[in-house]
Design a protein around this motif. Structure first.
Motif, short mmCIF file in Angstrom:
data_model
loop_
_atom_site.label_atom_id
_atom_site.label_comp_id
_atom_site.label_asym_id
_atom_site.label_seq_id
_atom_site.Cartn_x
_atom_site.Cartn_y
_atom_site.Cartn_z
N GLY A 68 31.44 34.74 38.21
CA GLY A 68 32.18 34.75 39.47
C GLY A 68 31.95 36.00 40.31
O GLY A 68 32.78 36.34 41.15
N LEU A 69 30.86 36.68 40.06
CA LEU A 69 30.54 37.88 40.87
C LEU A 69 29.55 37.50 41.97
O LEU A 69 28.77 36.57 41.80
CB LEU A 69 29.90 38.96 39.98
CG LEU A 69 30.78 39.59 38.90
CD1 LEU A 69 29.93 40.49 38.02
CD2 LEU A 69 31.92 40.39 39.51
N VAL A 109 37.62 41.95 45.14
CA VAL A 109 38.57 41.42 44.15
C VAL A 109 39.91 42.16 44.22
O VAL A 109 40.98 41.53 44.20
CB VAL A 109 37.97 41.51 42.72
CG1 VAL A 109 39.01 41.13 41.68
CG2 VAL A 109 36.76 40.60 42.61
N THR A 110 39.85 43.48 44.31
CA THR A 110 41.10 44.24 44.32
C THR A 110 41.94 43.95 45.56
O THR A 110 43.16 43.85 45.48
CB THR A 110 40.81 45.75 44.21
OG1 THR A 110 39.86 46.11 45.21
CG2 THR A 110 40.28 46.11 42.84
N ARG A 113 30.49 43.06 31.87
CA ARG A 113 31.47 44.15 31.84
C ARG A 113 32.11 44.34 33.22
O ARG A 113 33.30 44.59 33.34
CB ARG A 113 30.80 45.46 31.41
CG ARG A 113 30.40 45.47 29.95
CD ARG A 113 30.13 46.87 29.47
NE ARG A 113 31.38 47.57 29.16
CZ ARG A 113 31.44 48.86 28.82
NH1 ARG A 113 30.35 49.57 28.77
NH2 ARG A 113 32.58 49.42 28.55
N VAL A 114 31.27 44.21 34.26
CA VAL A 114 31.78 44.34 35.62
C VAL A 114 32.77 43.20 35.92
O VAL A 114 33.86 43.43 36.46
CB VAL A 114 30.62 44.31 36.65
CG1 VAL A 114 31.16 44.28 38.08
CG2 VAL A 114 29.70 45.51 36.46
N ALA A 115 32.38 41.97 35.52
CA ALA A 115 33.26 40.82 35.75
C ALA A 115 34.58 41.01 34.99
O ALA A 115 35.66 40.69 35.50
CB ALA A 115 32.57 39.54 35.29
N ARG A 170 29.27 27.86 45.96
CA ARG A 170 29.55 26.84 44.93
C ARG A 170 28.55 26.97 43.78
O ARG A 170 28.92 26.93 42.61
CB ARG A 170 29.46 25.45 45.55
CG ARG A 170 29.93 24.33 44.63
CD ARG A 170 29.50 22.97 45.15
NE ARG A 170 29.78 22.82 46.56
CZ ARG A 170 30.96 22.55 47.07
NH1 ARG A 170 31.97 22.38 46.28
NH2 ARG A 170 31.13 22.42 48.37
N GLN A 171 27.27 27.12 44.13
CA GLN A 171 26.22 27.20 43.10
C GLN A 171 26.41 28.42 42.21
O GLN A 171 26.17 28.37 41.01
CB GLN A 171 24.85 27.28 43.77
CG GLN A 171 24.14 25.94 43.87
CD GLN A 171 22.73 26.11 44.39
OE1 GLN A 171 22.52 26.38 45.55
NE2 GLN A 171 21.78 25.97 43.51
N ALA A 172 26.81 29.52 42.81
CA ALA A 172 26.95 30.77 42.05
C ALA A 172 28.22 30.77 41.20
O ALA A 172 28.40 31.63 40.35
CB ALA A 172 26.96 31.95 43.00
#
Lengths: 284, 358
Positions: free
Chosen positions: A73-74, A87-88, A120-122, B172-174
């Motif tokens: 999700g990055l 994110v924050t 780790r970042v995620a 969406r793909q990512a």
């Protein structure tokens, strides 16, 4: 939760305490990811209700949860600092500085980093708002051993910091690092508890001796799940059954009983559940 | 090599969209564009005013299509009707002779009128009076003047539909769309946050195109900036909606590009940008009225070249507004379902089994 005739998740009750790492264990298709997606509100159940923190998944429950999907999700085309900033702010955590473990990577574009570092970042991003529950979907998938060790260190530190951590995995070594395990089979809980509780009094049969290779061929030909540990074979079943199978070959082997490990217990749990579903007897 | 060829055909057979693009689309385009690509104009809306309006109107040959005859009116009414896009030709009769006013933004119509006048007896030639011809709004019939306002719209279609759809599909793909869905963001925050940058970029692009058109091609801008901005804003909302809509039915960027091109190509040829809508076969013309570029081209040409007031553009503006509500509304609802799932089709992410409405 059903997909056509396939039941992905069925009446699962999962309790997590603070400072606890719970491993959600299951084979591919067992319902691990679907259960997580239900908890996060990413899919709605086809029947029944889903409750998290005593309420249906909502914007409010999301504030209390951190989630790292398998895909991380990055934004790969943004830097670590830019991902962190997004994110924050999205979680309303203000603009905290990058955590110590990734502070030197601020200017690095995420897509250029090794997978272990990306994870780790995620992980850091998911924990940036100090959630009460952290959900990690296959967190060490594709990560090298050193990276895995570091990630598990992060998981443990997060739990010690007061959060409950739910980790999906089908890696038994990692499962053994969890405080508690929940084994999902066909979308239902088939076993739960600590590693020792899941294993219970399950045993396997060890076959050793000079002709263990020939014994392997015989047992494998019978369709048994045979594991090789050094020069010893480990097979499910009873000593009498194995001896009966080996007797016609007249091999010079020893047959004895030994406590099962987690993987063997898992295989047995899955086999027993599948057999009950199919209405067939469990093979030794 | 044979194995490679067989493998390639098998993959093609399973890729229904590509297959449709390769087989069905060319045939469809050939038929549609064959009927659309017509330079000859068979019917030209004409207004006739002045004392001799009735006899002159009766003597006008085809392709003049007299829609208004007013013996009491003069040049001002005729010219305002041309400005408002009601007519392409205005014949002003009077004691001093006949004046034919032509709308220079309608290149093909003007050329047809000229050819007709050269071939047949010119309007008002029933007597011995002289006939003067005056071309308004684009006196030299400069092609770039007519093309730039329409091309501005085409570029906005490109940004709004293609770039926007790629931006959403990439998310969406990512897998980051799923991450957005679990953040404490309202679906509207995500949707507006996702679309707004493209809206701003497209708006900046539009300003750039118009300024470059004015500086480089000396295209005039004689109308009201607010009217133009309103039309552009509505048009942008429709194209952005189309982009989001494309993204919601595309699983990857390749599919999004295919679909976006399927929406863009017909607009190039059917919106009146190149071929006059009026000259298209009736069976194809209705397609022109479905596409937003048709209305934006009408607005931008009207405002920039003729100074058409907002009151005369209520129809294209209104239809763009309706399209904006329908297209963007549908797109937002579909996108919202991705972020806050409801009764949509799910596929088991880690297990087998067919999809079922949840």
């Amino acid at each position: 939760m059903r997909f056509g005739d396939f039941t992905a998740v069925d009446a699962v009750d999962l309790a997590l305490e603070a400072r606890e790492v719970v491993g959600l264990l299951g084979a591919n298709g067992a319902g691990k990811t679907t259960l997580i997606r239900l908890l996060l509100g990413l899919v709605r159940p086809t029947a029944g209700d889903v409750e998290l923190f005593g309420a249906p998944p909502s914007v409010e429950t999301r504030r209390r949860v951190g989630y790292v999907p398998q895909t991380l999700g990055l934004y790969e085309d943004l830097t670590v600092a830019e991902n962190w900033a997004f994110v924050t702010v999205a979680f309303g955590s203000g603009r905290p500085p990058l955590p110590a473990g990734i502070v030197d990577l601020g200017d690095a574009v995420v897509g250029s980093l090794p997978l272990g570092i990306q994870r780790r970042v995620a992980f850091a991003a998911a924990f940036s708002h100090r959630p009460e529950l952290l959900i990690l979907d296959e967190p060490t998938s594709g990560v090298a051993p050193l990276g895995r060790a570091r990630l598990w260190q992060d998981v443990r530190e997060t739990a010690e910091g007061g959060a409950g951590v739910l980790v999906t995995t089908h890696n038994m070594e990692e499962a053994e690092q969890c405080d508690r395990l929940v084994v999902l089979v066909d979308g239902a809980v088939a076993a739960a508890g600590g590693v020792a509780e899941v294993i219970g009094d399950r045993t396997v049969i060890e076959v050793g001796g000079p002709q263990w290779r020939l014994a392997y061929e015989v047992l494998d030909a019978q369709g048994l799940s045979v594991q090789l540990h050094g020069d010893t074979l480990r097979v499910p079943g009873s000593a009498a059954q194995i001896e009966d199978l080996l007797a016609p070959s007249g091999l010079d082997v020893t047959v004895g009983e030994a406590p099962a490990n987690l993987e063997e217990a898992f295989v047995e749990v899955v086999s027993a559940r599948s057999a009950r579903r199919d209405g067939t007897a469990v093979r030794p | 090599m044979w194995a490679m060829i067989v493998k390639e055909f098998r993959q093609l057979r399973r890729d229904r969209r590509t297959l449709a693009m390769m087989i069905v689309l060319p045939v469809l385009m050939l038929v549609i564009f064959g009927y659309a690509a017509r330079f000859n104009v068979s019917s030209i809306p004409t207004v006739v005013v002045g004392p001799d309006a009735r006899p002159v109107a009766g003597a006008l040959p085809t392709p003049f299509h007299v829609v208004e005859v007013d013996p009491t009116a003069g040049r001002s009414l005729a010219q305002s009707r041309l400005r408002d896009g009601k007519d392409v030709v205005a014949v002003v009769t009077g004691p001093g002779g006949t004046l034919v006013l032509l709308d220079g933004t309608q290149l093909f119509s003007v050329q047809t009128v000229r050819a007709t006048m050269a071939r047949d007896a010119p309007p008002g030639a029933g007597g011995s009076q002289a006939v003067a011809v005056q071309i308004l709004y684009n006196p030299n019939l400069t092609t770039s003047w007519v093309m730039v306002p329409g091309l501005a719209g085409l570029i906005l279609v490109f940004i709004g539909t293609l770039i926007t759809s790629l931006g959403v599909v990439r998310e969406r793909q990512a897998g980051t769309l799923e991450q957005l869905a679990v953040m404490p963001l309202r679906p509207w925050d995500v949707i507006v946050g996702k679309i707004a940058p493209y809206l701003i970029v497209a708006a900046v692009d539009l300003v750039g195109i118009v300024v470059v058109g004015m500086v480089l091609f000396h295209v005039p801008f004689v109308g009201n900036l607010g009217t133009f901005a309103l039309g552009a804003a509505l048009f942008l909302l429709v194209t952005l909606g189309m982009g989001v809509l494309v993204s919601t039915v595309s699983q990857n960027q390749g599919q999004a590009i295919q679909l976006a091109l399927m929406l863009m190509m017909p607009q190039v040829l059917l919106s009146g940008l190149i071929f006059p809508v009026a000259s298209m076969a009736p069976g194809v013309r209705w397609l022109a009225y479905v596409f937003p570029l048709t209305y934006f081209t009408e607005i931008s040409r009207g405002v920039m070249l003729k100074g058409t007031p907002i009151g005369a553009l209520w129809q294209p503006l209104g239809l763009l507004a309706v399209l904006a509500v329908v297209v963007l509304g549908t797109a937002v609802l579909r996108f919202r379902r991705d972020l806050a799932p409801g009764a949509r089709r799910h596929r088991a992410p880690d297990g087998p089994g067919p999809a079922l409405p949840a």
